[in-house]
Design an enzyme around this catalytic site. Structure first.
Site, PDB file in Angstrom:
ATOM      1  CD  GLU A 150      -3.059  -1.099   2.145  1.00 44.04           C
ATOM      2  OE1 GLU A 150      -2.841  -0.493   3.210  1.00 44.04           O
ATOM      3  OE2 GLU A 150      -4.138  -1.657   1.881  1.00 44.04           O
ATOM      4  CD  GLU A 300      -4.126  -6.379   2.716  1.00 46.74           C
ATOM      5  OE1 GLU A 300      -4.846  -5.703   3.478  1.00 46.74           O
ATOM      6  OE2 GLU A 300      -2.915  -6.179   2.595  1.00 46.74           O
TER       7      GLU A 300
HETATM    8  C1  GAL Z   1      -4.489  -3.142   4.932  1.00 47.03           C
HETATM    9  C2  GAL Z   1      -3.027  -3.497   5.120  1.00 47.03           C
HETATM   10  C3  GAL Z   1      -2.860  -4.761   5.946  1.00 47.03           C
HETATM   11  C4  GAL Z   1      -3.708  -4.698   7.171  1.00 47.03           C
HETATM   12  C5  GAL Z   1      -5.149  -4.459   6.758  1.00 47.03           C
HETATM   13  C6  GAL Z   1      -6.100  -4.433   7.916  1.00 47.03           C
HETATM   14  O1  GAL Z   1      -4.674  -1.834   4.510  1.00 47.03           O
HETATM   15  O2  GAL Z   1      -2.420  -3.690   3.878  1.00 47.03           O
HETATM   16  O3  GAL Z   1      -1.498  -4.913   6.303  1.00 47.03           O
HETATM   17  O4  GAL Z   1      -3.274  -3.676   7.991  1.00 47.03           O
HETATM   18  O5  GAL Z   1      -5.227  -3.222   6.109  1.00 47.03           O
HETATM   19  O6  GAL Z   1      -7.414  -4.138   7.486  1.00 47.03           O
END
Ligand code: GAL
Length: 663
Positions: A150, A300
């Site tokens: 990110e 994710e």
């Molecule tokens: C994302 C991040 C992850 C984790 C996740 C939690 O933005 O890439 O490492 O923190 O959020 O929702």
């Protein structure tokens, strides 16, 4: 296909075994398999464990993790851990740490604590990427490189100031050119020496808009530079494995259009807030798919609760499956989660994991993840690589977004994203497929293009739009467009500047409406309530389709149409209410044969992808009630294997994936 080495829908999670004793790892592999997953992402935040000191490396534990996953038949998405530099590195090189706009250095003890223009950081990041690529680049289980995590925090330090100056020298060549581009004659801002130029640090009053716009471009390019440096060293040792970094959807901090050509696969992280309307993640996915016009990977999503939102509700039963089906429908070839095992400590310990604190055995979340996994597994490669055939495009332009929301704003109540969503939502409610494009992209594959609040219009954009309309396209432009050039300098002679002739209008004054103030307009397109903004439009060849009935602009055109060549240029000088907008767009779409793949009740989403010339149609019931889906011909639901015909009842939160009876 994301990588032919894994010819199925990718299903996996961020897996952080370093947070757990090694005795747990074998059990993890069994649970990953039980969840019907086929891949795991490792190493995202493992820097200090892989490199505990300047010349100390420890890959032994990582070897065992990879062998454990590979031994379980799982593929590996291998991350470079460069989003969290170790404390020892920050102590040795404090200049690595980022500085905020007020000149305050930020400390380690969290993550993302680095300046993208720090040579010491870049060197260390390249080195660890290189070591990982040397060691694992040819491993048969590695299917994707995931660089950093990110990208996009802003730093204002002296290293950034130096890099910004050289970026500006490349762009403008001379100080007079820069002074002209930024209109520095205003407020005595002219520069006589490159060293005088700074990032837009905290100032007593407003910044120069040209400087801010260029700085945003520069920040985006700086992180892209970090990505490209790592990609280059990875390529040297791992030429066969595709490379990505995880994007953040409609993220303001980086112009993803300029990044997309450099990624082999677009991947991104989707975290819709609880209760988000279903068109919102749909719009995010559509932009991500459009970046390369190819399937993307959802890197994710949360299996349930997210611990960084103001209100962190669990996903209600069924919501995860529905949102995952929507992701596939909108162009994903893979779905992954953050994270596999919920942390037992640290800032995200109350963020959901697939294996929660209570354990997998008695977990509703684990059961839902596994059930979805089994369903995706049963689809094999049936949906992978399938394309979306959109005949409508919405222009999404980071430069206009940045410029439109830069204080002092024409109206602080305007949100670029909201205006894009206003149009997206209208098409979503009609179940019309939409691509996003940048304003300079070739447009001839589309029948209709909508450009909301496209503040910045250059000669190149104007020429592109004119070609599209003359060639028979329907182009729709809204208020707030054509105000400025590529340096955000006002176009003179009436808005929308370079697009005046194409639209057959000129705009004399801009009247943003405050709070929830509303005016009325009406005409051949029906009645509409106008909010947010009213343009004072004068006709110069166009026809008024609606005229303001009230307010400062009463009597002037609100919506106009200009025929030009084979096509039409439609201008909407306000933000019409949703019903009026949907009716207007439907009226334009129908003669262009822009239709929904299936007629479904309101709140049910129908999306089509095409594979081998055959349609695959997802039907997603986002409503609280059972819905009746009328099928024009017999089909097979590929999720259950059932053959369906006539009227079919679809439960709330349920989904169908309709294919042909031969499937
Ligand atoms: C994302 C991040 C992850 C984790 C996740 C939690 O933005 O890439 O490492 O923190 O959020 O929702």
């Amino acid at each position: 296909m994301l990588n032919p080495r894994l010819p199925a829908i990718w299903y996996g999670a961020d897996y952080n075994p370093e947070q757990w004793p090694e005795a747990v790892w074998a059990e993890d592999v069994r649970l990953i398999q039980r969840a019907a997953m086929n891949c795991a992402t490792i190493g995202v935040f493992s820097w200090v464990l892989l490199q505990p000191g300047p010349d100390r490396w420890d890959f032994g534990w990582f070897d065992r993790v990879i062998e454990g996953l590979a031994g379980g038949g799982l593929s590996v998405i291998l991350a470079t851990p460069t989003a969290a530099p170790p404390a020892w590195l920050c102590r040795a090189h404090p200049e690595i740490l980022p500085v905020d706009a007020g000149g305050r250095r930020l400390w380690w003890g969290s993550r993302r604590h680095y300046c993208p223009n720090s040579p010491a950081y870049r060197e260390a990041a390249r080195e660890i990427a290189c070591r990982l690529a040397e060691r694992y680049g040819a491993h048969p289980s590695v299917v994707l490189w995931h660089i950093d995590n990110e990208y996009g925090k802003v730093c204002y330090c002296d290293q950034c100031a130096t890099a910004f100056r050289s970026w500006l020298q490349d762009r403008y060549g001379s100080l007079p050119a820069l002074n002209d581009a930024w209109r520095t004659a205003f407020w005595s801002q002219a520069y006589d020496d490159w060293e005088e130029i700074l990032p837009p640090r905290a100032t007593p009053s407003f910044h120069n808009p040209g400087q801010v716009l260029d700085f945003r471009r520069f920040v985006s390019d700086s992180y892209l530079g970090c990505f490209l440096e790592q990609k280059a060293v990875i390529r040297d040792h791992s030429p066969q494995v595709p490379v990505t970094t995880n994007f953040m959807g409609w993220f303001k901090g980086a112009d993803y259009w300029s990044w997309a050509p450099h990624l082999d696969v677009i991947s991104w992280d989707s975290y819709p807030p609880p209760g988000a309307p279903p068109y919102l993640p749909a719009a995010w996915h559509d932009l991500m798919r459009s970046l390369k016009r190819q399937p993307f990977l959802l890197m994710e999503q949360s299996p349930s609760q997210v611990n960084w939102m103001p209100c962190n509700r669990p996903h209600p039963p069924g919501a995860l499956r529905l949102q995952s089906m929507q992701t596939l429908a909108r162009g994903a070839d893979g779905i992954c989660y953050f994270q596999f095992r919920q942390s037992s400590g640290g800032p995200e310990q109350f963020h959901a994991g697939i294996v929660p604190h209570a354990g997998a055995e008695r977990s509703r979340v684990f059961a839902e993840v596994a059930e979805l996994g089994a369903q995706l597994h049963s689809l094999g490669s049936r949906t992978t690589g399938a394309e979306i055939r959109a005949r409508v495009a919405i222009v999404f332009d980071w430069a206009s977004w940045w410029a439109m929301e830069q204080p002092p704003m024409i109206t602080a109540e305007l949100s670029y994203r909201e205006e894009i969503l206003r149009y997206y939502r209208a098409f979503w409610s009609l179940n019309v497929a939409v691509d996003f494009v940048r304003p300079t992209d070739p447009l001839d594959r589309y029948a209709m293009v909508v450009a909301p609040v496209l503040r910045i219009v250059t000669e190149e954009i104007a020429g592109n739009f004119e070609r599209f309309v003359r060639g028979g396209g329907a182009l729709l432009l809204t208020f707030g467009s054509g105000l400025t050039d590529g340096n955000d300098r006002a176009h003179l002679g009436g808005y929308p500047g370079l697009l005046r002739e194409l639209f057959g209008i000129w705009i004399e004054e801009l009247d943003p409406l405050c709070d929830d103030a509303a005016e009325q307009a009406g005409g051949t397109v029906g009645e509409c309530t106008c909010r947010r903004w009213c343009d004072a439009i004068h006709l110069e060849g166009a026809t008024a389709l609606a005229t303001y009935r009230s307010g400062f602009c009463a009597g002037l055109p609100a919506i106009t149409e200009h025929r030009c060549g084979e096509g039409k240029a439609l201008y909407i000088g306000t933000a019409p209410d949703d019903a009026a907008l949907a009716a207007l767009l439907a009226g334009y779409a129908a003669p262009l044969d822009i239709t929904a793949p299936l007629q479904v009740p309101s709140g049910v989403e129908a999306v089509q992808r095409w594979s081998g010339g055959q349609p695959l149609t997802w039907v997603l019931n986002h409503t609280r009630d059972e819905a009746t889906i009328r099928l024009p011909e017999p089909v097979r639901d590929l999720l259950t294997g059932r053959d369906l015909a006539g009227d079919v009842q679809l439960a709330s939160q349920d989904a169908l994936l309709l294919g042909s009876l031969e499937d």
